[in-house]
Write an enzyme that holds these catalytic residues in place. Structure first.
Site, short mmCIF file in Angstrom:
data_model
loop_
_atom_site.label_atom_id
_atom_site.label_comp_id
_atom_site.label_asym_id
_atom_site.label_seq_id
_atom_site.Cartn_x
_atom_site.Cartn_y
_atom_site.Cartn_z
N TYR A 66 18.90 -80.33 74.39
CA TYR A 66 17.50 -80.14 74.07
C TYR A 66 16.92 -80.62 75.35
CZ TYR A 66 18.13 -77.10 70.20
OH TYR A 66 18.53 -76.03 69.48
N ARG A 69 17.15 -78.45 78.63
CA ARG A 69 16.35 -77.25 78.42
C ARG A 69 14.94 -77.28 78.42
NH1 ARG A 69 17.94 -74.42 73.23
NH2 ARG A 69 16.30 -72.78 74.04
N GLN A 100 10.21 -65.10 69.02
CA GLN A 100 11.48 -65.99 68.80
C GLN A 100 11.65 -67.01 69.66
OE1 GLN A 100 14.96 -62.89 67.58
NE2 GLN A 100 13.39 -61.87 68.58
N ASN A 101 10.82 -66.98 70.66
CA ASN A 101 10.94 -68.07 71.86
C ASN A 101 10.17 -69.46 71.44
OD1 ASN A 101 12.02 -65.89 73.12
ND2 ASN A 101 10.30 -65.54 74.69
N HIS A 118 10.83 -69.04 65.33
CA HIS A 118 11.97 -70.01 65.68
C HIS A 118 11.58 -71.41 66.01
CE1 HIS A 118 14.73 -66.51 66.01
NE2 HIS A 118 14.61 -66.67 64.48
N CYS A 126 10.68 -85.37 62.36
CA CYS A 126 11.23 -86.43 61.65
C CYS A 126 12.29 -85.76 60.52
CB CYS A 126 10.37 -87.34 60.67
SG CYS A 126 11.45 -88.69 60.00
N CYS A 129 10.64 -87.66 56.78
CA CYS A 129 9.41 -87.68 56.60
C CYS A 129 8.84 -86.49 57.36
CB CYS A 129 8.79 -89.07 56.61
SG CYS A 129 8.01 -89.37 58.16
N CYS A 149 9.23 -94.03 59.97
CA CYS A 149 9.92 -94.44 58.97
C CYS A 149 11.65 -94.55 59.73
CB CYS A 149 10.29 -93.19 58.15
SG CYS A 149 11.20 -91.83 58.60
C1 BJW Z 1 15.32 -58.59 79.25
C2 BJW Z 1 15.22 -59.18 80.50
C3 BJW Z 1 13.85 -59.01 81.30
C4 BJW Z 1 17.06 -59.98 79.80
N1 BJW Z 1 13.03 -58.09 80.84
N2 BJW Z 1 14.51 -57.70 78.70
C5 BJW Z 1 22.34 -61.04 58.46
C6 BJW Z 1 23.20 -60.59 59.04
C7 BJW Z 1 24.08 -61.47 59.67
C8 BJW Z 1 23.82 -62.55 60.07
C9 BJW Z 1 22.81 -63.08 59.25
C10 BJW Z 1 21.84 -62.36 58.50
N3 BJW Z 1 20.95 -63.07 58.23
C11 BJW Z 1 21.01 -64.48 58.61
C12 BJW Z 1 22.15 -64.34 59.33
C13 BJW Z 1 22.87 -65.71 59.89
C14 BJW Z 1 22.11 -65.96 61.24
C15 BJW Z 1 22.05 -64.61 62.26
O1 BJW Z 1 21.20 -64.06 62.28
N4 BJW Z 1 23.13 -64.65 62.74
C16 BJW Z 1 23.57 -63.58 63.84
C17 BJW Z 1 23.61 -64.08 65.36
C18 BJW Z 1 24.83 -62.91 63.37
N5 BJW Z 1 20.77 -66.43 61.10
C19 BJW Z 1 20.18 -67.46 60.69
O2 BJW Z 1 20.99 -68.52 60.54
C20 BJW Z 1 18.53 -67.77 60.38
N6 BJW Z 1 18.45 -68.17 59.32
C21 BJW Z 1 18.64 -67.78 58.07
O3 BJW Z 1 19.14 -66.70 58.21
O4 BJW Z 1 18.58 -68.52 56.94
C22 BJW Z 1 18.68 -68.11 55.82
C23 BJW Z 1 18.66 -69.36 54.64
C24 BJW Z 1 18.13 -68.76 53.54
C25 BJW Z 1 18.16 -69.67 52.64
C26 BJW Z 1 18.40 -70.95 52.82
C27 BJW Z 1 18.83 -71.46 54.07
C28 BJW Z 1 19.00 -70.31 55.12
C29 BJW Z 1 18.01 -68.74 61.71
C30 BJW Z 1 18.22 -68.06 62.90
C31 BJW Z 1 17.68 -69.19 63.94
C32 BJW Z 1 18.26 -68.71 65.25
N7 BJW Z 1 17.90 -69.70 66.27
C33 BJW Z 1 18.06 -69.45 67.80
C34 BJW Z 1 18.05 -70.97 68.34
C35 BJW Z 1 16.50 -71.51 68.31
C36 BJW Z 1 16.50 -72.91 68.86
C37 BJW Z 1 16.51 -72.89 70.43
O5 BJW Z 1 16.23 -72.09 71.09
O6 BJW Z 1 17.71 -73.62 70.67
O7 BJW Z 1 17.11 -68.73 68.26
S1 BJW Z 1 19.56 -68.59 68.27
C38 BJW Z 1 18.85 -67.88 69.58
O8 BJW Z 1 18.73 -66.33 69.20
C39 BJW Z 1 17.22 -68.30 69.65
C40 BJW Z 1 16.61 -66.95 69.71
O9 BJW Z 1 15.27 -67.02 69.24
C41 BJW Z 1 17.39 -66.08 69.03
C42 BJW Z 1 17.15 -64.58 69.47
O10 BJW Z 1 17.75 -64.48 70.86
P1 BJW Z 1 16.71 -63.57 71.74
O11 BJW Z 1 15.42 -63.67 71.92
O12 BJW Z 1 16.98 -61.89 71.07
O13 BJW Z 1 17.57 -63.70 73.00
P2 BJW Z 1 19.04 -63.07 73.60
O14 BJW Z 1 19.44 -63.61 74.59
O15 BJW Z 1 19.94 -62.64 72.42
O16 BJW Z 1 18.51 -61.52 74.06
C43 BJW Z 1 17.92 -61.38 75.16
C44 BJW Z 1 17.54 -59.95 75.40
O17 BJW Z 1 16.71 -59.80 76.55
C45 BJW Z 1 18.86 -59.09 75.79
O18 BJW Z 1 18.68 -57.94 74.95
C46 BJW Z 1 18.61 -58.48 77.28
O19 BJW Z 1 19.10 -57.24 77.43
C47 BJW Z 1 16.89 -58.69 77.35
N8 BJW Z 1 16.65 -59.15 78.87
N9 BJW Z 1 16.25 -60.02 80.63
C48 BJW Z 1 13.36 -57.32 79.34
N10 BJW Z 1 13.61 -59.49 82.55
ZN ZN Z 2 9.81 -90.30 59.52
#
Ligand code: BJW
Ligand code: ZN
Length: 237
Positions: A66, A69, A100-101, A118, A126, A129, A149
């Site tokens: 992180y 990044r 999502q960013n 996100h 923390c 806490c 803490c």
């Molecule tokens: C351009 C371009 C240009 C390029 N112009 N375009 C249902 C089905 C299956 C799985 C699940 C489900 N529900 C939940 C899940 C599990 C999981 C999930 O979704 N998994 C899938 C991957 C299969 N989800 C979770 O775990 C979520 N939590 C949850 O569901 O909790 C439930 C719960 C209930 C009760 C108790 C406890 C829990 C949480 C998801 C968190 C995602 N986190 C991340 C990391 C964030 C921190 C960090 O940055 O380090 O978030 S993962 C990563 O992916 C990040 C992003 O926000 C996220 C989305 O990615 P994004 O933004 O779409 O980027 P890319 O790279 O995928 O795509 C880029 C796009 O841009 C492409 O299409 C290119 O073509 C395009 N592009 N250049 C225009 N110039």
């Molecule tokens: Zn604390």
């Protein structure tokens, strides 16, 4: 009518707008996306870096990633796509920017109402806490500890398997439900529940991406190209 003309018509007619952005909108600022060519998940395993279990196993590794990044993001500047969205917000009655960013470039471009479903990479919070703070630079000397803490701090982002921030998520769902137009830009629409917002819209959907996504067959207008070019073009006569 070309897809761009149709999109402009939809934009011109909408006073309640919702926009969902993903990593692609920051790609032209030099920030790597997650999936696709050059994506972070090509080089790193999400199971090792972006889950609560990974952090428990190896907080040093996770923090190191992180901090690296944060440094990349710290050098980046908002691009024409971020700026176009900040200007759009000032022209219409209701504008909800759901992102999502975690990079904070929408803030730096001047957007005001941002729903960060996100979290924020500059936030450290923390694990024990309610303490949290915004960090401004990307220095690293091992995992930081809570000044209240002594427990470990963690990055203020949402990892796989974690719930999205409740209030922010509820507000995002309401915005999508109430809007007259939804624009989806730069997301692969593969991560849930975020991607599910697209299917919840009763309003027309404009998708902006360099390639098709699972939602392309369902959208009203699919514009193919980079968001830094296409978003500003939505407003030209
Ligand atoms: C351009 C371009 C240009 C390029 N112009 N375009 C249902 C089905 C299956 C799985 C699940 C489900 N529900 C939940 C899940 C599990 C999981 C999930 O979704 N998994 C899938 C991957 C299969 N989800 C979770 O775990 C979520 N939590 C949850 O569901 O909790 C439930 C719960 C209930 C009760 C108790 C406890 C829990 C949480 C998801 C968190 C995602 N986190 C991340 C990391 C964030 C921190 C960090 O940055 O380090 O978030 S993962 C990563 O992916 C990040 C992003 O926000 C996220 C989305 O990615 P994004 O933004 O779409 O980027 P890319 O790279 O995928 O795509 C880029 C796009 O841009 C492409 O299409 C290119 O073509 C395009 N592009 N250049 C225009 N110039
Ligand atoms: Zn604390």
């Amino acid at each position: 009518m070309t897809p761009l003309e149709r999109a402009r018509q939809l934009v011109a007619g909408a006073e309640r707008v919702a926009v969902l952005t993903g990593a692609g909108i920051s790609a032209e600022s030099g920030i790597p996306t997650f999936r696709g060519a050059g994506g972070l998940w090509r080089k790193f395993r999400p199971e090792d870096l972006a889950t609560p279990e990974a952090f428990e196993r190896n907080p040093e590794l996770v923090w190191e990633w992180y901090i690296w990044r944060r440094a990349l993001i710290g050098e980046a500047q908002p691009n024409a796509g971020h700026l176009a969205l900040a200007q759009w917000e000032r022209r219409v009655q209701e504008f909800s920017l759901i992102t999502q960013n975690v990079d904070g470039l929408h803030d730096r471009a001047g957007s005001r109402r941002i729903l960060k479903i996100h979290g924020d990479i500059w936030l450290s919070r923390c694990t024990a806490c309610s303490y949290q703070r915004m960090d401004r630079n990307a220095e690293y000397a091992g995992p930081p500890r809570c000044p209240e803490c002594e427990a470990l701090l963690r990055p203020g982002v949402v990892w796989f398997g974690e719930q999205l921030p409740r209030l922010v998520w509820d507000t995002a769902e309401r915005a999508v439900h109430d809007c007259q137009l939804l624009v989806v830009a730069g997301t692969s629409a593969q991560v849930y529940p975020a991607a599910g917002l697209i299917g919840q819209s009763r309003a027309p959907v404009i998708e902006i991406n360099i390639e098709d996504t699972p939602y392309t067959p369902a959208v009203s207008v699919a514009l193919r190209g980079v968001s830094g070019d296409l978003l500003p073009q939505l407003f030209e006569p």
